[in-house]
Design an enzyme around this catalytic site. Structure first.
Site, PDB file in Angstrom:
ATOM      1  CB  THR A  81      -9.171  -1.010  -7.340  1.00 30.46           C
ATOM      2  OG1 THR A  81      -9.627   0.548  -6.456  1.00 30.46           O
ATOM      3  CG2 THR A  81      -8.502  -1.903  -6.723  1.00 30.46           C
ATOM      4  CB  SER A  99     -12.652  -0.753   0.631  1.00 33.36           C
ATOM      5  OG  SER A  99     -12.825  -0.269   1.393  1.00 33.36           O
ATOM      6  N   GLY A 139     -14.072   0.202  -4.997  1.00 34.59           N
ATOM      7  CA  GLY A 139     -13.956   1.192  -3.740  1.00 34.59           C
ATOM      8  C   GLY A 139     -14.860   0.691  -2.745  1.00 34.59           C
ATOM      9  NE  ARG A 170      -3.986   1.429   1.287  1.00 37.28           N
ATOM     10  CZ  ARG A 170      -5.408   2.135   0.284  1.00 37.28           C
ATOM     11  NH1 ARG A 170      -4.639   1.458  -0.701  1.00 37.28           N
ATOM     12  NH2 ARG A 170      -6.072   2.809   0.698  1.00 37.28           N
ATOM     13  CG  LEU A 186      -3.535   3.878 -11.014  1.00 39.92           C
ATOM     14  CD1 LEU A 186      -3.658   4.508 -12.140  1.00 39.92           C
ATOM     15  CD2 LEU A 186      -1.996   4.704  -9.878  1.00 39.92           C
ATOM     16  CG  ASN A 187      -8.602   6.316  -4.336  1.00 39.57           C
ATOM     17  OD1 ASN A 187      -9.339   5.321  -4.144  1.00 39.57           O
ATOM     18  ND2 ASN A 187      -8.151   7.488  -3.571  1.00 39.57           N
TER      19      ASN A 187
HETATM   20  N1  GLY Z   1      -7.940   3.214  -3.047  1.00 39.79           N
HETATM   21  C1  GLY Z   1      -9.397   1.974  -2.998  1.00 39.79           C
HETATM   22  C2  GLY Z   1      -9.559   1.417  -1.815  1.00 39.79           C
HETATM   23  O1  GLY Z   1      -8.058   1.127  -2.016  1.00 39.79           O
HETATM   24  O2  GLY Z   1     -10.102   0.715  -0.966  1.00 39.79           O
END
Ligand code: GLY
EC number: 2.3.2.2
Length: 566
Positions: free
Chosen positions: A375, A447, A468, A102, A394-395
């Site tokens: 994602t 998530s 998400g 992460r 990359l979000n």
């Molecule tokens: N960026 C989405 C997640 O990590 O859940």
């Protein structure tokens, strides 16, 4: 002739017998079935790179490295080297583990960095452009995996991806739409001359010579080739020139963490998923424990009772998620309590099939949900039986939209996964608490739920999805579809999904598969449903091991996803 009284008893017993017989029959596969090894990912090109690596003698871990890189080329909206992710693995001998790659907050980050002088969240600062970029982890992640488990030389794994980047990848119809949707913002964040300021149509080929050169440096110099030296210097300068916070020192200090995955039993299954800083494993563990006392297999797939039980369990689990979870290297998470049977039993004591629980009665808060498909996930099984489940991001779509033309890749906007201000929703509508506040070098809560499932002690499923905040419920429903409702892997992935996340107090349904009568009945019980919002929920890519050891792929029809194997 059967007398009427016998018919009265005999028929229901016959129906029950046929139902049990049917439930005990393994589902007939409807996805791609192969004998030995498989990759399922968001693009055929990336699945093929991974499958070819295994056909050439590589294992699932080698294939992970190739697939991750190939997605950065073929699926740049989420595939990446400028983001981060999580990998859960199960080796052929049953050993399990997970890797946290992460992103981290830069060292200069602080709790109120996205607030103005009045304490309000500054619009776009944590979502768009250089200010939203966290220190990327993907390159360190794949190199660590290769160091620990790799079989083939790194160069042999990188070479097909470098060739792909140089020769280019065909733009699909879905990709052309996506690029058109974001073109204006790409030029706003970057400049008119940025690569993605150009118009790309379906069938066009996009080449990535700069990315190919970056990959060559990484293969030659290893981790230091990206996190130190020329690339690190160019990257840090580029981010800072655009107003961001990541420095060369942040890059040089970045490292991954091997973590113990969350593992729990659900009836006859053992489910292995990601531990914090992902909320995926803990939240899914809570949901499964809360629904376990109910025989949802007999309630029926997406029936009113199944939806109620699942929604109420999700309501309670997401309330805990948002309050307690964060980076375990910075906060104490009371996992012993949160995952305790008696605690979870207690959480469901006020559940009734007669009426919805109010989210305000479970806890507090107020948010608007904004679901999205960013994602990406890929699932891999090799010939020896090693399994790898990876979700990487990359979000946002194309992350921060900041594209480093000189190095050839998009940068994440992962800083938005922190809680910029306790009680204020992030882009997924999730509200966070102190546990997920911003601190230097902390990892933001996720998530992402890369998951592996065992049945009777054997590898049974590899599964995960983007989406998400909807990731957790989409993964859980896919497992239930296969296990409780006896669907094939492909059907389990295709099946319509629904989602609830405590706040906002709304149950969201996909466009197909949920009747007006069902929704009307749920509304009468007090469930809030916005019938005008019926988004696609998740894009699951999964593999199931069949009784004879062959593999069935479940590649989500919602995207360009594809299973490839041999
Ligand atoms: N960026 C989405 C997640 O990590 O859940």
């Amino acid at each position: 002739m059967i007398p009427a009284t016998m018919k009265k008893f005999f028929l229901p017993i016959l129906v029950l017998f046929l139902f049990i017989q049917c439930k005990n029959q393994p589902a007939i596969p409807t996805g791609l079935v192969v004998e030995k090894a498989m990759v399922v990912s968001a693009r055929e090109e990336a699945s093929k790179v991974g499958a070819d690596i295994m056909a050439n003698g590589g294992n699932a871990f080698d294939a992970m490295v190739g697939t991750q890189l190939a997605l950065a080329v073929a699926y740049p909206r989420a595939g990446n080297i400028g983001g981060g992710g999580f990998m859960v693995y199960r080796e052929a001998d049953g050993a399990i583990g997970s890797l946290d790659f992460r992103e981290k907050a830069p060292k200069s980050a602080h709790r109120d960095m996205y607030l103005d002088s009045l304490g309000s969240v500054i619009i776009n600062m944590s979502t768009l452009g250089a200010t939203s970029v966290g220190v990327p982890g993907s390159v360190a992640g794949i190199l660590e995996v290769h160091k620990k488990f790799g079989k083939l030389p790194l160069a042999a794994i990188f070479e097909p991806v470098i060739t792909m980047a140089e020769n280019g990848v065909v733009v699909t119809a879905k990709q052309a739409d996506m690029l058109a949707q974001y073109r204006e913002v790409f030029t706003e964040v970057n400049s008119d001359s940025t690569k993605f300021g150009a118009v790309y149509k379906e069938g066009d080929i996009i080449t990535y010579p700069k990315l190919a050169a970056t990959l060559r440096t990484i293969v030659e110099k290893g981790k230091d080739g990206f996190y130190k030296g020329e690339i690190a210097q160019k990257l840090a300068n580029f981010i800072q020139k655009n107003g961001g916070f990541v420095t060369e020192d942040d890059l040089a200090s970045y490292d991954v963490v091997w973590r113990k995955p969350i593992a729990f039993n659900y009836k006859g299954l053992k489910i292995i998923s990601m531990s914090p800083p992902s909320s995926g494993g803990v939240t899914m563990n809570q949901i499964f424990d809360m629904i376990a006392p109910f025989d949802i297999g007999t309630f029926g797939h997406n029936s009113e009772k199944t939806i109620q039980v699942f929604t109420e369990a999700s309501r309670r689990a997401y309330a805990d998620r948002n309050y307690y979870l964060g980076d375990p290297d910075f906060v104490d998470i009371p996992l012993d309590v949160l995952l305790k049977d008696s605690y979870l039993e207690d959480r469901m004591t006020d559940f009734s099939f007669d009426k919805a629980t109010k989210s305000s009665d479970v806890s507090h808060g107020k948010v608007e949900i904004v679901e999205s498909m960013e994602t990406t996930h890929y699932s891999i099984v090799d010939e020896e039986g090693n399994a790898v489940s990876v979700t990487t991001t990359l979000n946002g779509n194309f992350g921060s939209k900041l594209y480093c033309d000189e190095l050839g890749f998009f940068l994440n906007n992962e800083m938005d996964d922190f809680s910029s201000k306790a009680g204020v929703p992030n882009m997924f509508g999730l509200i966070g608490a102190e546990a997920n506040n911003i601190q230097p070098e902390k990892r933001m809560l996720s998530s992402m739920t890369p998951t592996i499932v065992e049945k009777e002690g054997e590898l049974w499923m590899v599964v995960g999805t983007p989406g998400g905040s909807t990731i957790i419920t989409a993964v859980a429903q896919t497992i239930l579809n296969a296990y409780e409702f006896d669907m094939s892997m492909q059907d389990a992935v295709n099946a319509p999904r629904f989602h609830h996340q405590w706040l906002p107090d709304i149950v969201t349904f996909e466009p197909e598969g949920f009747s007006t009568e069902l929704k009307t009945s749920l509304k009468a019980k007090g469930y809030f449903i916005n019938e005008e919002r019926t988004p696609i929920i998740g894009k699951v890519d999964a593999i199931r091991v069949l009784a004879d050891g062959s593999l069935e792929g479940g590649a989500d029809k919602r995207g360009d996803d594809m299973a490839v194997g041999f």
